[in-house]
Write an enzyme that holds these catalytic residues in place. Structure first.
Site, mmCIF file in Angstrom:
data_model
loop_
_atom_site.group_PDB
_atom_site.id
_atom_site.type_symbol
_atom_site.label_atom_id
_atom_site.label_comp_id
_atom_site.label_asym_id
_atom_site.label_seq_id
_atom_site.Cartn_x
_atom_site.Cartn_y
_atom_site.Cartn_z
ATOM 1 C CG ASP A 38 -0.216 0.022 2.535
ATOM 2 O OD1 ASP A 38 1.037 -0.127 2.516
ATOM 3 O OD2 ASP A 38 -0.869 0.192 3.569
ATOM 4 C CE LYS A 194 9.533 37.260 -11.382
ATOM 5 N NZ LYS A 194 8.459 37.190 -10.390
ATOM 6 N NE ARG A 196 5.422 34.787 -9.297
ATOM 7 C CZ ARG A 196 6.171 33.973 -10.021
ATOM 8 N NH1 ARG A 196 5.617 33.137 -10.870
ATOM 9 N NH2 ARG A 196 7.483 34.013 -9.909
ATOM 10 C CG ASP A 224 8.142 24.618 -9.916
ATOM 11 O OD1 ASP A 224 8.063 23.655 -10.694
ATOM 12 O OD2 ASP A 224 7.372 24.754 -8.941
ATOM 13 C CB SER A 225 6.839 26.874 -14.258
ATOM 14 O OG SER A 225 7.146 28.244 -14.075
#
Length: 314
Positions: A38, A194, A196, A224-225
């Site tokens: 499991d 910048k 976001r 990350d991205s």
């Protein structure tokens, strides 16, 4: 010193632990970390660790929760086996981006994870480039935050002409990190301003500093991205930069990040092996990995002998 160290590897990044083992000339302690049907984690130490100084190397990278549970259970197994001191070596400290309540009714998960590691039985923590330095204060045990900058500086000096280099922070929040690197290589500093709009997306607004004709080095702790760095590279080139490199400590690279970076205008992205590189990362045309094993090995050795760790960065 070497005989007094026990080095235990979790499953998150065994190649890094083996490289640290080779650096220290200390064999890995036999430890079985496996799953029941499991997916419940089971740990068994196959060597005596009573009275030993034990270092557990485990990044809490993808799958973050599995690797975190592995770390906690290994620490518990060591504590119940009477290890003298247990150091959690977390090259990448997951949940570090959740270090404050940005909005109401949200957790501070970095503090929760710090509590879990502490209460599991760790006596101290060793990590690399925390997303926010103040996370050290979330732990009620000694915490050493190492910096990958010396490793990056060595690589930059070997590969680039420093006379034309400009270090660039991809956002205002990373200025301190970028300035520290710029100081080490005696380079000028620029900032990408910048905004976001929503998580995972960024809009480049302006470049603070003259980058025309320069070789620009974007510096960040986590990629990350990849959207922020790719957008920043495009903006720098539009403002006259000759070419753009990126140096990032932790290559999270989730989703389509690798493809996005591979098709971007980044000349090269350099990440460390704090997170185990995927096959996609290894074959990407413009992503290269450098190792922090000697840095971690030296810090572990100094911790074991009660020597100064901070002097590594003087």
């Amino acid at each position: 010193m070497k005989a007094s160290i026990k080095l235990v590897a979790g499953n998150s990044n065994r190649p890094l632990t083996e490289a640290i083992s080779n650096y220290l000339e200390v064999p890995l302690t036999a430890c079985q970390v496996k799953r029941f049907a499991d997916m419940e984690v089971f740990v068994e130490l196959l060597e005596n660790v009573r009275g030993e100084d034990v270092f557990v190397v485990q990044s809490t990278s993808f799958p973050a929760n599995d690797h975190l549970m592995e770390l906690l259970i290994i620490i518990d197994a060591l504590r119940r086996s009477s290890a003298r001191r247990i150091t959690a070596v977390m090259p990448y400290f997951g949940y570090a981006r959740q270090d404050r309540r940005a909005t109401g009714r949200t957790p501070i998960s970095a503090k929760l994870v710090a509590n879990m590691v502490t209460h599991a039985g760790a006596d101290r923590v060793l990590t690399v480039d925390l997303h926010a330095g103040q996370i050290q204060g979330f732990f009620d045990i000694p915490t050493d935050n190492l910096f990958a900058a010396p490793v990056m500086v060595r690589d930059i000096k070997e590969r680039l002409d420093l006379d034309n280099v400009m270090v660039v922070s991809p956002d205002v929040g990373g200025v301190v990190r970028a300035r520290a690197l710029a100081k080490r290589i005696d380079a000028a500093l620029a900032i990408v301003d910048k905004r976001r709009e929503r998580p995972g997306e960024s809009e480049v607004m302006n470049i603070i500093g003259n980058v025309e004709g320069r070789t620009c080095i974007l510096v960040d702790d986590i990629v990350d991205s990849g959207g922020t760095l790719c957008n920043a590279a495009e903006a720098l080139l539009q403002h006259g930069a000759r070419e753009v490199y990126a140096y990032c400590t932790h290559g999270v690279l989730s989703g389509g990040a690798v493809a996005r970076i591979a098709s971007s205008q980044l000349k090269e992205m350099v990440i460390t092996d704090s997170i185990l590189p995927t096959e996609a990362v290894k074959v990407a045309r413009n992503i290269r990995t450098i190792t922090v094993a000697p840095l971690l090995g030296e810090a572990i050795g100094r911790t074991a002998t009660e020597s100064s760790v901070s002097s590594l960065f003087d």
